[in-house]
Structure formats: C-alpha cells, structure tokens
Design an enzyme around this catalytic site. Structure first.
Site, PDB file in Angstrom:
ATOM      1  N   THR A   4       6.529   3.511  16.467  1.00 11.98           N
ATOM      2  CA  THR A   4       7.038   2.822  15.281  1.00 11.98           C
ATOM      3  C   THR A   4       7.397   1.389  15.683  1.00 11.98           C
ATOM      4  O   THR A   4       7.242   0.998  16.842  1.00 11.98           O
ATOM      5  CB  THR A   4       8.272   3.555  14.689  1.00 11.98           C
ATOM      6  OG1 THR A   4       9.340   3.530  15.636  1.00 11.98           O
ATOM      7  CG2 THR A   4       7.937   5.011  14.344  1.00 11.98           C
TER       8      THR A   4
ATOM      9  N   GLU B 127       4.836   2.888  29.775  1.00 16.05           N
ATOM     10  CA  GLU B 127       4.060   1.816  30.412  1.00 16.05           C
ATOM     11  C   GLU B 127       3.757   0.687  29.428  1.00 16.05           C
ATOM     12  O   GLU B 127       3.784  -0.491  29.783  1.00 16.05           O
ATOM     13  CB  GLU B 127       2.740   2.398  30.965  1.00 16.05           C
ATOM     14  CG  GLU B 127       1.863   1.403  31.682  1.00 16.05           C
ATOM     15  CD  GLU B 127       2.526   0.812  32.929  1.00 16.05           C
ATOM     16  OE1 GLU B 127       2.899   1.592  33.814  1.00 16.05           O
ATOM     17  OE2 GLU B 127       2.660  -0.428  33.000  1.00 16.05           O
TER      18      GLU B 127
ATOM     19  N   VAL C 105       5.703  -2.992  28.355  1.00 11.69           N
ATOM     20  CA  VAL C 105       5.505  -4.302  28.997  1.00 11.69           C
ATOM     21  C   VAL C 105       4.004  -4.462  29.262  1.00 11.69           C
ATOM     22  O   VAL C 105       3.382  -3.584  29.859  1.00 11.69           O
ATOM     23  CB  VAL C 105       6.263  -4.395  30.340  1.00 11.69           C
ATOM     24  CG1 VAL C 105       6.061  -5.758  30.991  1.00 11.69           C
ATOM     25  CG2 VAL C 105       7.751  -4.129  30.155  1.00 11.69           C
TER      26      VAL C 105
ATOM     27  N   LYS D  84      11.540  -7.338  27.514  1.00 12.58           N
ATOM     28  CA  LYS D  84      10.641  -6.950  28.606  1.00 12.58           C
ATOM     29  C   LYS D  84      11.276  -7.230  29.967  1.00 12.58           C
ATOM     30  O   LYS D  84      11.078  -6.469  30.916  1.00 12.58           O
ATOM     31  CB  LYS D  84       9.293  -7.665  28.452  1.00 12.58           C
ATOM     32  CG  LYS D  84       8.521  -7.178  27.211  1.00 12.58           C
ATOM     33  CD  LYS D  84       7.356  -8.081  26.867  1.00 12.58           C
ATOM     34  CE  LYS D  84       6.599  -7.567  25.649  1.00 12.58           C
ATOM     35  NZ  LYS D  84       5.654  -8.539  25.099  1.00 12.58           N
TER      36      LYS D  84
HETATM   37  N1  HSE Z   1       4.009 -10.040  20.188  1.00  9.56           N
HETATM   38  C1  HSE Z   1       3.802  -9.563  21.519  1.00  9.56           C
HETATM   39  C2  HSE Z   1       3.018 -10.631  22.291  1.00  9.56           C
HETATM   40  C3  HSE Z   1       3.075  -8.248  21.472  1.00  9.56           C
HETATM   41  O1  HSE Z   1       2.592 -11.613  21.685  1.00  9.56           O
HETATM   42  O2  HSE Z   1       2.847 -10.504  23.494  1.00  9.56           O
HETATM   43  C4  HSE Z   1       3.328  -7.339  22.631  1.00  9.56           C
HETATM   44  O3  HSE Z   1       4.673  -7.057  22.873  1.00  9.56           O
END
Ligand code: HSE
Length: 351
Positions: free
Chosen positions: A98, A151, A154, A226
C-alpha cells in the site's frame, strides 16, 4: 514441490506487476527456484477484497476493466477488508504494497503487525513500516517464528540491504552513503541541461518515478526514511527520522549547478549514515557538490546507487534502478525467495 500462497495487500502498480510476473513466468520460476507461487487473496481500495483458497486466476484479475470490483467473483466483495483478509487468509506470505505514509506508517504498520501476529511472513516495499516501526515488527516476527523482509524499501529491486548483509560478511561497514531518490537525481540532471525544477518534476511524475506528493522527493523526506532504514539495518543503529538532519534540492539554482560544473563538481542529493569515533551514528540528507571522481558523481537519471565504506575492502558501490513497478516487484520476489530459503534452512536444521 513446495508452494507458497500469497495475499496481496494493495493492488496498485507494484503488486499488479508481481501478479504479472507470477502469471507469465510462474513455471519458469518454479523450475529454477523449486517452489510454486499462488495468489489466494487480494485486497485493494478500489477493487475490494477477493479470497480464493484454491488460487485466484490472475489472468482474469489482470484483465479487469476500469471501475470493476471483486463483487461479482466467488469469494469477492466490493469493499477492502484488509484486516479480515490478513487474519483469515490461507496465505503463508502477506505482500504489503500500500502507499507509504511518512508520518506514522499507517495503515501499513497495522497490516504488517496483523500478518506477523497471525503467523504469516511478510514482504513489503513500503518504507513507512520499516523506517518507523522496523525494530518492533522484527521482534514480532521473531516471536512468531516468521520472517519480515523489505529489500524493496530501499533502491527497489536493486540489492542494497541484502547486498550488505549477505555479500559483505566478515568486513566492518562504517558508513553507508547513497543517491537514494531517482526523482531528485533525474531533476538535477535535467536542471543541468537548462530546464526548470518545476518542469523537470512534472516530467518525473509523468514518467512514474515521483511519489504521489513529489515534495517528499525534492525536499529529501523520501531519502530520510531510506537513511533510517540503512542506518538501523546495516549499522545496527536505533534512529528515527527526527535523528536525520534533512535538506532537499529546492534551494539549488541552475546557476549553482553551472558553477559546480565549471569547478569540476556535480550537485547530488546524498543520504549518509556514518558511525563516528565514539560509536554514534550520524545521519544526514543534503545536497553535496561531489568531485567528478567520486563513485556517486556519475550516477545519472533516475538511477540510484549506494556505497558501503568497509575496513577490509574499502568502498564498494552498488547501482541500479531505485523505482519502477517491475523493478520494485522484483524486490518482493527476492524477498519471497529469501523467506523460502529461510524456511528450508529451519526445516533442514530441525530434521
Ligand atoms: N519516488 C521514489 C524515487 C520512488 O523517486 O526514488 C522510490 O522510493
């Protein structure tokens, strides 16, 4: 042959891509991996809920037209009964995909907790529950003898977490540093060619890289989540988003980028988690003008990369996609493979 039954929570781009992979490549995967995959439940805000313990015909579901719901299906209703489905599904693995809620991680945290407490392993690509409740959810998984894998939280399917845990055993990792947001990296590259930030963001949205609210990409809060995940997972820290100093790229101008280029550097949005001499983990998200010789300076477009500073191997850098529906669905598949391998290892050890 071993089999895993899946419950898909959320049926947007990522879980739909996983269903496509299983539908088109299931036999090939079974021959390679030694187990088959069946989807036995799907819940979705727009489609409702569907539970079929003998396996859902993915071809039919993937062909459903706009505005259709699961109401007409055996075992289907038009409303998404996420909690009921998670607790009563016959699935052994719950796949949570989600939306990311960066404030409290809900409803995904509750979805993951309910699945783990009811004895199901979980894979998710959702940064919210991992960054905001990862330690608690890992404890619940351990208490119930199941796995919590993430996984794809990130760098989508590009191995970052498992690369560090499985490919670098025996060496000490003192720092993790990366380009962890494809949208902002793409936008910086476009600004270098003279486009405005607003135009480049609009294009990143059209290309499907950006978050629903692209502010999270541009102001660094996506990278902040992240960095928390990398710090806690790889450096053994116990930090939250409040511990990560954050600055995004909205303050950078075309003139800044041109000036950097003239001086032999390039601006990048960098997420870092580093252990200092006292053993504290310092984590930041900020634009940095990198020398062109830096391993992250040449990473262009929506590509992500992460560098691990190690004592025995120096700096090791992994780069690859950090977003995209198929790429992120591959992360879910890699988690399912890891869950299967863990279950086999436990079964082997107790025989
Ligand atoms: N919006 C994020 C990006 C997507 O541009 O890296 C992945 O988390």
């Amino acid at each position: 042959m071993n089999r895993h039954d899946l419950a898909l929570i959320g049926f947007g781009g990522v879980n739909r891509a996983l269903a496509e992979i299983i539908h088109t490549r299931g036999d090939e995967l079974a021959a390679e991996l030694g187990f088959t995959l069946r989807v036995v439940a799907i819940t979705d805000l727009r489609l409702g809920s569907l539970m079929q313990s003998d396996g859902i015909d993915l071809g039919v579901v993937l062909r459903m037209g706009a505005g259709a719901t699961f109401a007409g299906f055996a075992g289907g209703v038009a409303v998404p009964q996420n909690d009921y489905v998670i607790r009563s599904t016959t699935a052994d693995i719950v796949v949570e995909a989600t939306f990311t809620n960066p404030v409290d991680g809900e409803p995904a945290v509750s979805h993951v907790r309910a699945a783990l407490e009811s004895g199901r392993s979980v894979t998710t690509t959702n940064k919210g529950p991992v960054a905001l409740a990862g330690a608690a959810l890992n404890r619940i998984a351990a208490d119930h003898g199941v796995r919590f894998e993430y996984e794809g939280s990130v760098m989508s399917g590009t191995p970052a977490l498992r690369f560090a845990s499985e490919m670098l055993p025996g060496t000490r990792i003192s720092a993790v540093q990366g380009i962890l947001n494809g949208t902002s990296n793409y936008v910086l590259g476009q600004m270098e060619t003279g486009r405005t930030l607003a135009d480049a963001v609009a294009e990143a949205q059209a290309l499907g890289y950006a978050e629903a609210d692209p502010t999270a990409d541009i102001e660094g809060s996506d990278v902040q989540l992240k960095v928390v995940i990398l710090a806690n997972e790889i450096l053994g820290a116990d930090i939250t988003t409040a511990d990560v100093e954050r600055r995004g790229i909205s303050g950078l101008t075309a003139a800044d980028l041109a000036e950097a280029a003239a001086g032999g550097t390039r601006w990048k949005l960098i997420g870092t988690a580093r252990r200092d001499e006292e053993g504290r983990v310092i984590a930041t998200v900020e634009p940095v003008a990198l020398p062109l010789t830096h391993p992250l300076a040449g990473i262009s477009g929506p590509t992500n990369a992460v560098s691990f500073d190690t004592d025995l191997l120096g700096t090791v850098t992994v780069s690859g996609p950090g977003a995209g529906r198929i790429e992120t669905a591959y992360a879910l598949l890699s988690d399912i493979i890891a869950i299967d391998a863990h279950q086999r290892a436990v079964a082997g050890a107790t025989r």
